[in-house]
Design a protein around this motif. Structure first.
Motif, PDB file in Angstrom:
ATOM      1  N   LEU A 162      32.167 -21.013 -40.545  1.00  0.00           N
ATOM      2  CA  LEU A 162      30.973 -21.615 -41.096  1.00  0.00           C
ATOM      3  C   LEU A 162      29.546 -21.292 -40.518  1.00  0.00           C
ATOM      4  CD1 LEU A 162      29.697 -23.529 -43.226  1.00  0.00           C
ATOM      5  CD2 LEU A 162      30.404 -25.463 -41.725  1.00  0.00           C
ATOM      6  N   TYR A 163      30.025 -21.325 -39.069  1.00  0.00           N
ATOM      7  CA  TYR A 163      28.919 -21.110 -38.124  1.00  0.00           C
ATOM      8  C   TYR A 163      28.444 -19.584 -38.329  1.00  0.00           C
ATOM      9  CZ  TYR A 163      26.270 -19.884 -34.051  1.00  0.00           C
ATOM     10  OH  TYR A 163      25.325 -19.025 -33.053  1.00  0.00           O
ATOM     11  N   GLY A 164      29.284 -18.762 -38.692  1.00  0.00           N
ATOM     12  CA  GLY A 164      28.979 -17.531 -38.920  1.00  0.00           C
ATOM     13  C   GLY A 164      28.208 -17.254 -40.253  1.00  0.00           C
ATOM     14  N   GLY A 165      28.632 -17.886 -41.103  1.00  0.00           N
ATOM     15  CA  GLY A 165      27.711 -17.705 -42.341  1.00  0.00           C
ATOM     16  C   GLY A 165      26.390 -18.254 -42.164  1.00  0.00           C
ATOM     17  N   LEU A 166      26.413 -19.332 -41.452  1.00  0.00           N
ATOM     18  CA  LEU A 166      24.840 -19.852 -41.353  1.00  0.00           C
ATOM     19  C   LEU A 166      24.022 -19.128 -40.345  1.00  0.00           C
ATOM     20  CD1 LEU A 166      25.806 -23.839 -40.735  1.00  0.00           C
ATOM     21  CD2 LEU A 166      24.810 -22.734 -42.946  1.00  0.00           C
ATOM     22  N   PHE A 167      24.825 -18.635 -39.332  1.00  0.00           N
ATOM     23  CA  PHE A 167      24.014 -17.404 -38.484  1.00  0.00           C
ATOM     24  C   PHE A 167      23.478 -16.337 -39.227  1.00  0.00           C
ATOM     25  CE2 PHE A 167      23.867 -14.035 -35.581  1.00  0.00           C
ATOM     26  CZ  PHE A 167      23.445 -14.498 -34.550  1.00  0.00           C
ATOM     27  N   LEU A 168      24.177 -15.718 -40.027  1.00  0.00           N
ATOM     28  CA  LEU A 168      23.891 -14.301 -40.839  1.00  0.00           C
ATOM     29  C   LEU A 168      22.738 -14.784 -41.766  1.00  0.00           C
ATOM     30  CD1 LEU A 168      27.543 -12.987 -41.777  1.00  0.00           C
ATOM     31  CD2 LEU A 168      25.794 -12.192 -40.237  1.00  0.00           C
ATOM     32  N   HIS A 184      20.545  -9.271 -34.050  1.00  0.00           N
ATOM     33  CA  HIS A 184      21.622 -10.480 -34.113  1.00  0.00           C
ATOM     34  C   HIS A 184      22.332 -10.013 -35.530  1.00  0.00           C
ATOM     35  CE1 HIS A 184      18.874 -13.435 -31.919  1.00  0.00           C
ATOM     36  NE2 HIS A 184      19.044 -12.360 -31.169  1.00  0.00           N
ATOM     37  N   PHE A 185      21.661  -9.742 -36.627  1.00  0.00           N
ATOM     38  CA  PHE A 185      22.587  -9.555 -37.720  1.00  0.00           C
ATOM     39  C   PHE A 185      23.447  -8.453 -37.656  1.00  0.00           C
ATOM     40  CE2 PHE A 185      22.931  -7.745 -42.008  1.00  0.00           C
ATOM     41  CZ  PHE A 185      23.196  -8.717 -42.592  1.00  0.00           C
ATOM     42  N   TRP A 186      22.805  -7.188 -37.359  1.00  0.00           N
ATOM     43  CA  TRP A 186      23.713  -6.112 -37.258  1.00  0.00           C
ATOM     44  C   TRP A 186      24.772  -6.284 -36.121  1.00  0.00           C
ATOM     45  CZ3 TRP A 186      23.950  -3.894 -41.548  1.00  0.00           C
ATOM     46  CH2 TRP A 186      22.890  -3.870 -42.392  1.00  0.00           C
ATOM     47  N   GLY A 187      24.418  -6.682 -35.059  1.00  0.00           N
ATOM     48  CA  GLY A 187      25.416  -7.036 -34.080  1.00  0.00           C
ATOM     49  C   GLY A 187      26.593  -7.822 -34.742  1.00  0.00           C
ATOM     50  N   ALA A 188      26.285  -9.118 -35.386  1.00  0.00           N
ATOM     51  CA  ALA A 188      27.316  -9.839 -35.923  1.00  0.00           C
ATOM     52  C   ALA A 188      28.215  -8.974 -37.144  1.00  0.00           C
ATOM     53  CB  ALA A 188      26.683 -10.882 -37.037  1.00  0.00           C
ATOM     54  N   VAL A 189      27.591  -7.993 -37.890  1.00  0.00           N
ATOM     55  CA  VAL A 189      28.203  -7.303 -38.733  1.00  0.00           C
ATOM     56  C   VAL A 189      29.126  -6.407 -38.196  1.00  0.00           C
ATOM     57  CG1 VAL A 189      27.718  -5.580 -40.625  1.00  0.00           C
ATOM     58  CG2 VAL A 189      26.340  -7.641 -40.679  1.00  0.00           C
ATOM     59  N   ARG A 218       8.447  -3.737 -27.988  1.00  0.00           N
ATOM     60  CA  ARG A 218       9.475  -3.723 -27.070  1.00  0.00           C
ATOM     61  C   ARG A 218      10.343  -4.924 -27.129  1.00  0.00           C
ATOM     62  NH1 ARG A 218       5.448  -2.546 -22.021  1.00  0.00           N
ATOM     63  NH2 ARG A 218       3.942  -1.503 -23.391  1.00  0.00           N
ATOM     64  N   ALA A 219      11.878  -4.515 -26.895  1.00  0.00           N
ATOM     65  CA  ALA A 219      12.980  -5.594 -27.096  1.00  0.00           C
ATOM     66  C   ALA A 219      13.606  -5.476 -26.030  1.00  0.00           C
ATOM     67  CB  ALA A 219      13.618  -5.396 -28.534  1.00  0.00           C
ATOM     68  N   ILE A 220      14.155  -6.624 -25.306  1.00  0.00           N
ATOM     69  CA  ILE A 220      15.066  -6.677 -24.457  1.00  0.00           C
ATOM     70  C   ILE A 220      16.107  -7.865 -24.530  1.00  0.00           C
ATOM     71  CG2 ILE A 220      13.607  -6.060 -22.738  1.00  0.00           C
ATOM     72  CD1 ILE A 220      12.914  -8.906 -22.019  1.00  0.00           C
ATOM     73  N   GLY A 221      17.266  -7.815 -23.963  1.00  0.00           N
ATOM     74  CA  GLY A 221      18.305  -8.656 -24.309  1.00  0.00           C
ATOM     75  C   GLY A 221      19.500  -8.310 -24.738  1.00  0.00           C
ATOM     76  N   ALA A 222      20.693  -8.892 -24.495  1.00  0.00           N
ATOM     77  CA  ALA A 222      21.856  -8.624 -25.184  1.00  0.00           C
ATOM     78  C   ALA A 222      22.499  -9.144 -26.304  1.00  0.00           C
ATOM     79  CB  ALA A 222      23.281  -8.618 -23.834  1.00  0.00           C
ATOM     80  N   SER A 223      21.516  -9.741 -27.010  1.00  0.00           N
ATOM     81  CA  SER A 223      21.827 -10.402 -28.069  1.00  0.00           C
ATOM     82  C   SER A 223      22.515  -9.601 -29.257  1.00  0.00           C
ATOM     83  CB  SER A 223      20.679 -10.980 -28.778  1.00  0.00           C
ATOM     84  OG  SER A 223      20.167 -11.941 -27.966  1.00  0.00           O
ATOM     85  N   GLY A 224      22.311  -8.423 -29.490  1.00  0.00           N
ATOM     86  CA  GLY A 224      22.995  -7.678 -30.336  1.00  0.00           C
ATOM     87  C   GLY A 224      24.649  -7.730 -30.196  1.00  0.00           C
ATOM     88  N   ALA A 225      24.850  -7.171 -28.768  1.00  0.00           N
ATOM     89  CA  ALA A 225      26.290  -7.019 -28.153  1.00  0.00           C
ATOM     90  C   ALA A 225      26.791  -8.308 -28.201  1.00  0.00           C
ATOM     91  CB  ALA A 225      26.136  -6.460 -26.786  1.00  0.00           C
ATOM     92  N   VAL A 226      26.247  -9.514 -27.823  1.00  0.00           N
ATOM     93  CA  VAL A 226      26.674 -10.854 -27.757  1.00  0.00           C
ATOM     94  C   VAL A 226      27.123 -11.195 -29.033  1.00  0.00           C
ATOM     95  CG1 VAL A 226      26.381 -13.246 -27.068  1.00  0.00           C
ATOM     96  CG2 VAL A 226      25.690 -11.283 -25.742  1.00  0.00           C
ATOM     97  N   SER A 227      26.498 -10.956 -29.870  1.00  0.00           N
ATOM     98  CA  SER A 227      26.832 -11.306 -31.612  1.00  0.00           C
ATOM     99  C   SER A 227      27.836 -10.485 -31.851  1.00  0.00           C
ATOM    100  CB  SER A 227      25.432 -10.945 -32.514  1.00  0.00           C
ATOM    101  OG  SER A 227      24.323 -11.564 -32.092  1.00  0.00           O
ATOM    102  N   ALA A 228      27.842  -9.150 -31.607  1.00  0.00           N
ATOM    103  CA  ALA A 228      29.219  -8.482 -32.021  1.00  0.00           C
ATOM    104  C   ALA A 228      30.362  -8.953 -31.419  1.00  0.00           C
ATOM    105  CB  ALA A 228      28.992  -6.852 -31.408  1.00  0.00           C
ATOM    106  N   VAL A 229      30.474  -9.531 -30.072  1.00  0.00           N
ATOM    107  CA  VAL A 229      31.481 -10.121 -29.440  1.00  0.00           C
ATOM    108  C   VAL A 229      31.821 -11.644 -30.103  1.00  0.00           C
ATOM    109  CG1 VAL A 229      32.462 -11.458 -27.407  1.00  0.00           C
ATOM    110  CG2 VAL A 229      31.160  -9.189 -27.355  1.00  0.00           C
ATOM    111  N   LEU A 230      30.940 -12.523 -30.576  1.00  0.00           N
ATOM    112  CA  LEU A 230      31.177 -13.512 -31.129  1.00  0.00           C
ATOM    113  C   LEU A 230      31.762 -13.602 -32.267  1.00  0.00           C
ATOM    114  CD1 LEU A 230      30.438 -16.480 -31.537  1.00  0.00           C
ATOM    115  CD2 LEU A 230      28.056 -15.945 -32.368  1.00  0.00           C
ATOM    116  N   PHE A 231      31.174 -12.544 -33.113  1.00  0.00           N
ATOM    117  CA  PHE A 231      31.714 -12.322 -34.513  1.00  0.00           C
ATOM    118  C   PHE A 231      33.050 -11.783 -34.496  1.00  0.00           C
ATOM    119  CE2 PHE A 231      27.817 -14.052 -35.960  1.00  0.00           C
ATOM    120  CZ  PHE A 231      28.052 -14.517 -37.198  1.00  0.00           C
ATOM    121  N   SER A 232      33.468 -11.077 -33.320  1.00  0.00           N
ATOM    122  CA  SER A 232      34.895 -10.671 -33.405  1.00  0.00           C
ATOM    123  C   SER A 232      35.852 -11.560 -32.974  1.00  0.00           C
ATOM    124  CB  SER A 232      34.838  -9.240 -32.340  1.00  0.00           C
ATOM    125  OG  SER A 232      34.697  -8.119 -32.661  1.00  0.00           O
TER     126      SER A 232
END
Length: 202
Positions: free
Chosen positions: A146-152, A171-176, A111-125
């Motif tokens: 630079l942070y974005g590249g390191l994060f990915l 996290h990854f796919w939210g960033a993309v 199971r997985a919980i948390g808004a990390s995917g959506a938050v990553s999408a907002v961060l990378f936008s």
């Protein structure tokens, strides 16, 4: 009230009232086995409003607070409406979990919980619109791009390594998603992004 603040308030209310209530978390969590076998598709959305503990909630909501306002303002300026911000956040709850679904749809205990995917999408936008913005990571200033590249890179590495209980795929796919969403909505923004990159801050 901005959409960012509204999302934070709702997420905090749902998360805090779910602490120490495992039955509530089970009902709302992203449970690939239940999605696959019981068609409980709502879990793609509800899982983003529950968190494991205060630290998990605080980190996600703090990130959303700082970068959500940047993304929201830029969506208003370049896409003509903050509704696109809501669309991005909603997609950020759903799409990053698709790969997780196929990986764990036959695993009952995952199971997985948390808004990390959506938050990553907002961060990378926000990185998309302001790539040379300064981000403070543990009080250390670093350029957003630079942070974005390191994060990915870190997300890919930790996803392959596994074992820490964190859904790095989300996290990854939210960033993309956060990077490509503005271009999908308005392709000419790709040129703006490239122009921003050439405006070196030094």
């Amino acid at each position: 009230m901005t959409f960012t603040i509204a999302i934070i308030v709702i997420t905090c209310l749902v998360s805090i009232t779910s602490f120490n209530r495992p039955e509530q978390v089970d009902k709302l969590s992203f449970w690939p086995y239940k999605v696959n076998n019981d068609r409980q598709y709502y879990r793609y959305i509800t899982s983003g409003f529950v968190h494991a503990d205060f630290n998990h909630l605080f980190f996600n909501m703090l990130t959303l607070f700082f970068f959500g306002r940047i993304a929201e303002a830029n969506f208003q300026m370049f896409l003509g409406g903050k509704v696109y911000y809501v669309i991005l956040y909603t997609l950020g709850l759903v799409l990053p979990d698709v790969s997780t679904y196929f990986k764990y749809k036959d695993v009952y205990g995952y199971r997985a919980i948390g808004a990390s995917g959506a938050v990553s999408a907002v961060l990378f936008s926000s990185i998309f619109f302001e790539p040379w913005n300064t981000i403070y990571v543990f009080f250390i200033p670093i350029w957003a791009i630079l942070y974005g590249g390191l994060f990915l890179a870190y997300s890919v590495y930790m996803s392959k390594r596994g074992g820490d209980g964190i859904n790095h795929d989300a996290h990854f796919w939210g960033a993309v998603l956060g990077l490509i969403f503005p271009i999908v909505m308005r392709p000419e923004l790709a040129t703006l992004f490239l122009e921003q990159l050439t405006r070196l801050p030094f």
